[in-house]
Design an enzyme around this catalytic site. Sequence first.
Site, PDB file in Angstrom:
ATOM      1  N   HIS A 113       0.848  -1.185   0.000  1.00  0.00           N
ATOM      2  CA  HIS A 113       0.000   0.000   0.000  1.00  0.00           C
ATOM      3  C   HIS A 113       0.891   1.245   0.000  1.00  0.00           C
ATOM      4  O   HIS A 113       2.105   1.146   0.207  1.00  0.00           O
ATOM      5  CB  HIS A 113      -0.936   0.009   1.219  1.00  0.00           C
ATOM      6  CG  HIS A 113      -0.213   0.016   2.529  1.00  0.00           C
ATOM      7  ND1 HIS A 113      -0.074  -1.104   3.310  1.00  0.00           N
ATOM      8  CD2 HIS A 113       0.430   1.004   3.182  1.00  0.00           C
ATOM      9  CE1 HIS A 113       0.623  -0.806   4.386  1.00  0.00           C
ATOM     10  NE2 HIS A 113       0.947   0.473   4.337  1.00  0.00           N
TER      11      HIS A 113
HETATM   12  C1  T46 Z   1       2.803   0.962   7.015  1.00  0.00           C
HETATM   13  C2  T46 Z   1       3.570  -0.257   7.286  1.00  0.00           C
HETATM   14  C3  T46 Z   1       5.030   0.009   7.529  1.00  0.00           C
HETATM   15  C4  T46 Z   1      -4.804  -0.337  13.031  1.00  0.00           C
HETATM   16  O1  T46 Z   1      -5.947  -0.599  13.460  1.00  0.00           O
HETATM   17  N1  T46 Z   1      -4.127   0.741  13.495  1.00  0.00           N
HETATM   18  C5  T46 Z   1      -2.883   1.044  13.060  1.00  0.00           C
HETATM   19  O2  T46 Z   1      -2.308   2.048  13.535  1.00  0.00           O
HETATM   20  C6  T46 Z   1      -2.275   0.215  12.071  1.00  0.00           C
HETATM   21  C7  T46 Z   1      -0.877   0.540  11.541  1.00  0.00           C
HETATM   22  C8  T46 Z   1      -2.965  -0.871  11.601  1.00  0.00           C
HETATM   23  N2  T46 Z   1      -4.215  -1.140  12.093  1.00  0.00           N
HETATM   24  C9  T46 Z   1      -4.914  -2.355  11.609  1.00  0.00           C
HETATM   25  C10 T46 Z   1      -5.298  -2.353  10.152  1.00  0.00           C
HETATM   26  C11 T46 Z   1      -5.225  -3.832   9.795  1.00  0.00           C
HETATM   27  O3  T46 Z   1      -6.448  -4.438  10.159  1.00  0.00           O
HETATM   28  O4  T46 Z   1      -4.006  -3.436  11.785  1.00  0.00           O
HETATM   29  C12 T46 Z   1      -4.149  -4.364  10.730  1.00  0.00           C
HETATM   30  C13 T46 Z   1      -2.820  -4.586  10.012  1.00  0.00           C
HETATM   31  O5  T46 Z   1      -2.480  -3.406   9.281  1.00  0.00           O
HETATM   32  P1  T46 Z   1      -1.827  -3.469   7.823  1.00  0.00           P
HETATM   33  O6  T46 Z   1      -2.346  -4.636   7.084  1.00  0.00           O
HETATM   34  O7  T46 Z   1      -1.997  -2.115   7.193  1.00  0.00           O
HETATM   35  O8  T46 Z   1      -0.287  -3.723   8.198  1.00  0.00           O
HETATM   36  P2  T46 Z   1       1.001  -3.616   7.277  1.00  0.00           P
HETATM   37  O9  T46 Z   1       2.084  -4.262   8.028  1.00  0.00           O
HETATM   38  O10 T46 Z   1       0.734  -4.084   5.896  1.00  0.00           O
HETATM   39  O11 T46 Z   1       1.294  -2.028   7.182  1.00  0.00           O
HETATM   40  C14 T46 Z   1       1.650  -1.299   8.343  1.00  0.00           C
HETATM   41  C15 T46 Z   1       0.909   0.037   8.389  1.00  0.00           C
HETATM   42  O12 T46 Z   1      -0.495  -0.175   8.262  1.00  0.00           O
HETATM   43  C16 T46 Z   1       1.337   0.980   7.306  1.00  0.00           C
HETATM   44  O13 T46 Z   1       0.890   2.281   7.595  1.00  0.00           O
HETATM   45  O14 T46 Z   1       3.319   1.911   6.443  1.00  0.00           O
HETATM   46  O15 T46 Z   1       3.045  -1.052   8.361  1.00  0.00           O
END
Ligand code: T46
Length: 132
Positions: free
Chosen positions: A49
């Site tokens: 993303h």
């Molecule tokens: C990024 C990279 C480095 C939340 O509820 N609150 C939060 O602050 C975050 C970061 C995530 N979430 C929830 C959203 C999803 O349901 O946690 C779950 C996992 O998030 P995501 O799939 O977006 O995780 P990554 O590792 O793909 O990405 C994360 C960050 O979301 C993003 O901003 O830059 O780490």
Amino acid sequence: MNLTTINFKPLGDARGSLVAIESDLGIPFPIRRVYYIFDTKTGVERGFHAHKKLQQIAVAVTGSCEMILDDGKEKESVCLDSSTKGLYIGPGFWRVMRNFTPDCVLLVLADRHYDESEYIRNYDEFLEWKKS
Ligand code: T46
């Protein structure tokens, strides 16, 4: 691509090391959110993303992982493998994280609260958004 890394000064003494990170001091934004990624299973890739507005700094406080940043034209891979090295990630970069070691704890400092509406999770949409 001109990526910025930030070196945190370890405050060491005979007992070991400590790094202090303070909002606005030595980092280019006020910290509004901190999260960390840990216990990542072998072979997993995360991210896929971009953010329209968010600024972040990522630090592997233990272990290591690879962060690949893509500005729509070029890609660059950075190995995050030091608790004193932060990678600044501004808005407008597609990111993929991979090659997590089992002990990796990736700490992320962010300048905004979590807001799913400012994520772009489709690569074609990302490329379109970059053109606009
Ligand atoms: C990024 C990279 C480095 C939340 O509820 N609150 C939060 O602050 C975050 C970061 C995530 N979430 C929830 C959203 C999803 O349901 O946690 C779950 C996992 O998030 P995501 O799939 O977006 O995780 P990554 O590792 O793909 O990405 C994360 C960050 O979301 C993003 O901003 O830059 O780490």
